[in-house]
Design an enzyme around this catalytic site. Structure first.
Site, PDB file in Angstrom:
ATOM      1  N   SER A 171      54.608  30.953 -24.225  1.00  0.00           N
ATOM      2  CA  SER A 171      55.970  30.658 -22.544  1.00  0.00           C
ATOM      3  C   SER A 171      56.176  29.976 -24.279  1.00  0.00           C
ATOM      4  O   SER A 171      56.171  28.642 -24.307  1.00  0.00           O
ATOM      5  CB  SER A 171      55.514  29.847 -21.302  1.00  0.00           C
ATOM      6  OG  SER A 171      56.775  29.119 -21.188  1.00  0.00           O
ATOM      7  N   GLY A 182      50.187  36.935 -14.770  1.00  0.00           N
ATOM      8  CA  GLY A 182      50.235  35.564 -15.275  1.00  0.00           C
ATOM      9  C   GLY A 182      50.952  34.992 -13.617  1.00  0.00           C
ATOM     10  O   GLY A 182      51.400  35.888 -12.868  1.00  0.00           O
ATOM     11  N   TYR A 199      50.450  24.589 -16.168  1.00  0.00           N
ATOM     12  CA  TYR A 199      51.104  26.079 -16.543  1.00  0.00           C
ATOM     13  C   TYR A 199      51.556  25.800 -17.710  1.00  0.00           C
ATOM     14  O   TYR A 199      51.289  26.671 -18.562  1.00  0.00           O
ATOM     15  CB  TYR A 199      52.034  25.924 -16.263  1.00  0.00           C
ATOM     16  CG  TYR A 199      53.145  27.417 -16.578  1.00  0.00           C
ATOM     17  CD1 TYR A 199      53.023  28.402 -15.940  1.00  0.00           C
ATOM     18  CD2 TYR A 199      54.045  27.044 -17.844  1.00  0.00           C
ATOM     19  CE1 TYR A 199      53.562  29.590 -16.265  1.00  0.00           C
ATOM     20  CE2 TYR A 199      54.799  28.602 -18.187  1.00  0.00           C
ATOM     21  CZ  TYR A 199      54.142  29.554 -17.557  1.00  0.00           C
ATOM     22  OH  TYR A 199      54.826  30.468 -17.941  1.00  0.00           O
ATOM     23  N   LEU A 224      42.649  38.666 -12.087  1.00  0.00           N
ATOM     24  CA  LEU A 224      41.995  38.124 -12.578  1.00  0.00           C
ATOM     25  C   LEU A 224      41.563  36.763 -12.932  1.00  0.00           C
ATOM     26  O   LEU A 224      41.905  36.009 -14.083  1.00  0.00           O
ATOM     27  CB  LEU A 224      43.118  38.535 -14.497  1.00  0.00           C
ATOM     28  CG  LEU A 224      43.409  39.475 -14.822  1.00  0.00           C
ATOM     29  CD1 LEU A 224      44.726  40.569 -15.435  1.00  0.00           C
ATOM     30  CD2 LEU A 224      42.539  40.656 -15.099  1.00  0.00           C
ATOM     31  N   GLY A 279      57.668  42.797 -13.604  1.00  0.00           N
ATOM     32  CA  GLY A 279      58.791  41.979 -14.416  1.00  0.00           C
ATOM     33  C   GLY A 279      58.434  42.345 -15.519  1.00  0.00           C
ATOM     34  O   GLY A 279      57.932  43.655 -15.935  1.00  0.00           O
ATOM     35  N   ASP A 305      46.520  45.043 -13.042  1.00  0.00           N
ATOM     36  CA  ASP A 305      47.182  43.746 -12.169  1.00  0.00           C
ATOM     37  C   ASP A 305      46.172  44.401 -10.794  1.00  0.00           C
ATOM     38  O   ASP A 305      45.321  44.511 -10.529  1.00  0.00           O
ATOM     39  CB  ASP A 305      48.792  44.266 -11.977  1.00  0.00           C
ATOM     40  CG  ASP A 305      50.001  43.223 -11.625  1.00  0.00           C
ATOM     41  OD1 ASP A 305      48.925  42.390 -10.985  1.00  0.00           O
ATOM     42  OD2 ASP A 305      50.309  43.156 -12.148  1.00  0.00           O
ATOM     43  N   LYS A 307      49.556  27.662 -20.811  1.00  0.00           N
ATOM     44  CA  LYS A 307      50.421  27.726 -22.313  1.00  0.00           C
ATOM     45  C   LYS A 307      49.753  28.107 -23.753  1.00  0.00           C
ATOM     46  O   LYS A 307      49.845  28.720 -24.896  1.00  0.00           O
ATOM     47  CB  LYS A 307      51.751  28.763 -23.094  1.00  0.00           C
ATOM     48  CG  LYS A 307      52.119  29.292 -20.728  1.00  0.00           C
ATOM     49  CD  LYS A 307      50.923  30.367 -20.687  1.00  0.00           C
ATOM     50  CE  LYS A 307      52.179  31.401 -19.082  1.00  0.00           C
ATOM     51  NZ  LYS A 307      51.505  32.931 -19.678  1.00  0.00           N
TER      52      LYS A 307
HETATM   53  P1  NAD Z   1      55.490  38.725 -12.760  1.00  0.00           P
HETATM   54  O1  NAD Z   1      55.409  37.521 -11.287  1.00  0.00           O
HETATM   55  O2  NAD Z   1      56.726  39.361 -12.591  1.00  0.00           O
HETATM   56  O3  NAD Z   1      54.379  39.600 -12.491  1.00  0.00           O
HETATM   57  C1  NAD Z   1      53.601  38.786 -13.612  1.00  0.00           C
HETATM   58  C2  NAD Z   1      51.827  39.944 -12.679  1.00  0.00           C
HETATM   59  O4  NAD Z   1      50.753  39.687 -12.666  1.00  0.00           O
HETATM   60  C3  NAD Z   1      52.502  40.116 -11.310  1.00  0.00           C
HETATM   61  O5  NAD Z   1      52.513  41.712 -11.689  1.00  0.00           O
HETATM   62  C4  NAD Z   1      50.981  39.929 -10.649  1.00  0.00           C
HETATM   63  O6  NAD Z   1      50.649  40.428  -9.638  1.00  0.00           O
HETATM   64  C5  NAD Z   1      50.017  39.260 -12.183  1.00  0.00           C
HETATM   65  N1  NAD Z   1      49.121  38.229 -11.665  1.00  0.00           N
HETATM   66  C6  NAD Z   1      49.062  37.590 -10.965  1.00  0.00           C
HETATM   67  N2  NAD Z   1      47.782  37.246 -10.875  1.00  0.00           N
HETATM   68  C7  NAD Z   1      47.217  38.269 -11.113  1.00  0.00           C
HETATM   69  C8  NAD Z   1      46.175  38.298 -10.955  1.00  0.00           C
HETATM   70  N3  NAD Z   1      44.906  37.021 -10.821  1.00  0.00           N
HETATM   71  N4  NAD Z   1      45.422  38.857 -11.315  1.00  0.00           N
HETATM   72  C9  NAD Z   1      45.741  40.732 -12.136  1.00  0.00           C
HETATM   73  N5  NAD Z   1      46.909  40.107 -11.850  1.00  0.00           N
HETATM   74  C10 NAD Z   1      48.074  39.090 -12.168  1.00  0.00           C
HETATM   75  O7  NAD Z   1      56.536  37.302 -13.921  1.00  0.00           O
HETATM   76  P2  NAD Z   1      56.694  37.488 -15.776  1.00  0.00           P
HETATM   77  O8  NAD Z   1      57.815  37.259 -15.115  1.00  0.00           O
HETATM   78  O9  NAD Z   1      56.841  38.854 -15.660  1.00  0.00           O
HETATM   79  O10 NAD Z   1      56.005  37.417 -15.889  1.00  0.00           O
HETATM   80  C11 NAD Z   1      54.540  37.642 -16.769  1.00  0.00           C
HETATM   81  C12 NAD Z   1      54.361  36.442 -17.884  1.00  0.00           C
HETATM   82  O11 NAD Z   1      55.233  35.720 -18.798  1.00  0.00           O
HETATM   83  C13 NAD Z   1      54.016  35.202 -17.212  1.00  0.00           C
HETATM   84  O12 NAD Z   1      52.219  34.848 -18.211  1.00  0.00           O
HETATM   85  C14 NAD Z   1      53.949  34.188 -17.440  1.00  0.00           C
HETATM   86  O13 NAD Z   1      53.582  32.945 -17.357  1.00  0.00           O
HETATM   87  C15 NAD Z   1      55.291  34.372 -18.764  1.00  0.00           C
HETATM   88  N6  NAD Z   1      56.798  33.901 -18.589  1.00  0.00           N
HETATM   89  C16 NAD Z   1      57.654  34.139 -17.390  1.00  0.00           C
HETATM   90  C17 NAD Z   1      58.992  32.751 -18.049  1.00  0.00           C
HETATM   91  C18 NAD Z   1      60.042  33.853 -16.687  1.00  0.00           C
HETATM   92  O14 NAD Z   1      60.968  32.945 -16.922  1.00  0.00           O
HETATM   93  N7  NAD Z   1      59.371  34.900 -16.053  1.00  0.00           N
HETATM   94  C19 NAD Z   1      58.796  32.456 -18.761  1.00  0.00           C
HETATM   95  C20 NAD Z   1      57.611  32.045 -20.030  1.00  0.00           C
HETATM   96  C21 NAD Z   1      56.513  32.970 -19.792  1.00  0.00           C
END
Ligand code: NAD
Length: 286
Positions: free
Chosen positions: A114, A71, A155, A42, A12, A32, A159
């Site tokens: 977020s 996350g 969640y 984490l 992501g 990660d 945030k």
């Molecule tokens: P994603 O799932 O593609 O990437 C999240 C990454 O976090 C993954 O690679 C995952 O392996 C890693 N992760 C999860 N649990 C973990 C752990 N216990 N230890 C280490 N790594 C871990 O998601 P994304 O959408 O790219 O999210 C990135 C951030 O953006 C997150 O914090 C998410 O809350 C925030 N966010 C996402 C959105 C959305 O719509 N995608 C919106 C608002 C905020």
């Protein structure tokens, strides 16, 4: 060229940011739970400690910045993991790596928050306060009353607490005074594996489809990564303690008049105390 930590580098937005930093010629230490330079969980304290040690070892004690994107989304049944990764998984890294950021003298950090912080109704204040005091269990108890809807609550609470942590610390002598620029980005719905997992559930997909995004589409990881790179650049030297909403207009749609917020009378004593404390603040900087 600098050395940057990117958590959530396997997928992501974290992955997109890491790729851009590498393309620009920087050294990236990806963190990660899988497919990373530093593989660490984490969601547990020992995993966070091991991550900090491994990062410090790899960077030689000096870091030019970070994107902290690891996350979990608001998926039911994962409340504890959400609180641990989304809040403590960021703040413990920030605390453990602060001195390495300070050594560079001009580090820049982007924390991924977020827009759920402002568009989720009824998030219990107690949950936010509990996280900020380091009590994850109390935060989880505070959202339990929501039953099946507790995941979106923890969640959003994670945030909100994270955003407040950023704003509280960013302006202190230990951070701003050490040349560190600490800011957060607040994405709306961005098409990543996290959102795809939510969309795989028909009820969730319906709710997400009905949610107002005035520009009419989801964001992309690439677009958000561009913003993160900008927030790591020299152009962001004057950015400190800001939460930048990049959400297609959802926050403005719901709460056009909520921000900027005027200073209410009840805040004046706090404002005066902060004003008078500024001389001490500047003295502590030196
Ligand atoms: P994603 O799932 O593609 O990437 C999240 C990454 O976090 C993954 O690679 C995952 O392996 C890693 N992760 C999860 N649990 C973990 C752990 N216990 N230890 C280490 N790594 C871990 O998601 P994304 O959408 O790219 O999210 C990135 C951030 O953006 C997150 O914090 C998410 O809350 C925030 N966010 C996402 C959105 C959305 O719509 N995608 C919106 C608002 C905020």
């Amino acid at each position: 060229m600098g050395t940057y930590v990117v958590s959530g580098s396997a997928s992501g937005m974290g992955r997109a940011a890491a790729e851009r930093l590498c393309t620009a010629g920087h050294v990236v230490i990806g963190v990660d739970i899988k497919d990373a330079d530093v593989v660490a969980d984490l969601s547990i304290r020992t995993g966070r400690r091991e991550a900090v040690d491994a990062i410090l070892h790899r960077c030689g004690g000096v870091l030019d910045g970070a994107v902290l994107a690891a996350g979990l989304g608001p998926i039911a049944g994962r409340d504890k993991m959400i609180a641990e990764v989304n809040y403590f998984g960021v703040t413990d890294l920030l605390i453990g790596l602060r001195q390495a950021f300070a050594r560079s003298g001009r580090a820049k950090i982007v924390v991924v928050a977020s827009n759920s912080t402002t568009v989720t109704p009824l998030v219990p204040r107690r949950a936010v306060r509990a996280l900020l005091t380091g009590d994850g269990e109390r935060a989880l108890r505070a959202v339990r009353v929501f039953g099946k809807r507790s995941a979106p609550m923890i969640y959003a609470a994670s945030k909100i607490a994270l955003s407040r942590w950023v704003r509280r610390h960013a302006v202190t002598p230990a951070w701003a005074g050490a040349g560190i620029r600490l800011n957060a980005i607040a994405p709306g719905a961005v098409m990543t594996p996290l959102l795809a997992e939510q969309l795989a559930n028909p009820d969730e997909a319906k709710a997400i489809g009905a949610f107002p995004v005035p520009i009419g589409d989801f964001g992309t990881a690439a677009h958000l990564a561009d913003w993160m790179l900008f927030m790591l650049s020299d152009a962001a030297d004057f950015l400190c303690g800001s939460i930048i909403f990049v959400d297609g207009g959802s926050d403005a749609y719901f709460r056009a008049d909520s921000w900027p917020a005027r200073l209410p009378a009840m805040m004046l004593p706090h404002y005066a105390a902060r004003f008078l404390g500024y001389r001490r603040f500047m003295r502590d900087r030196r």
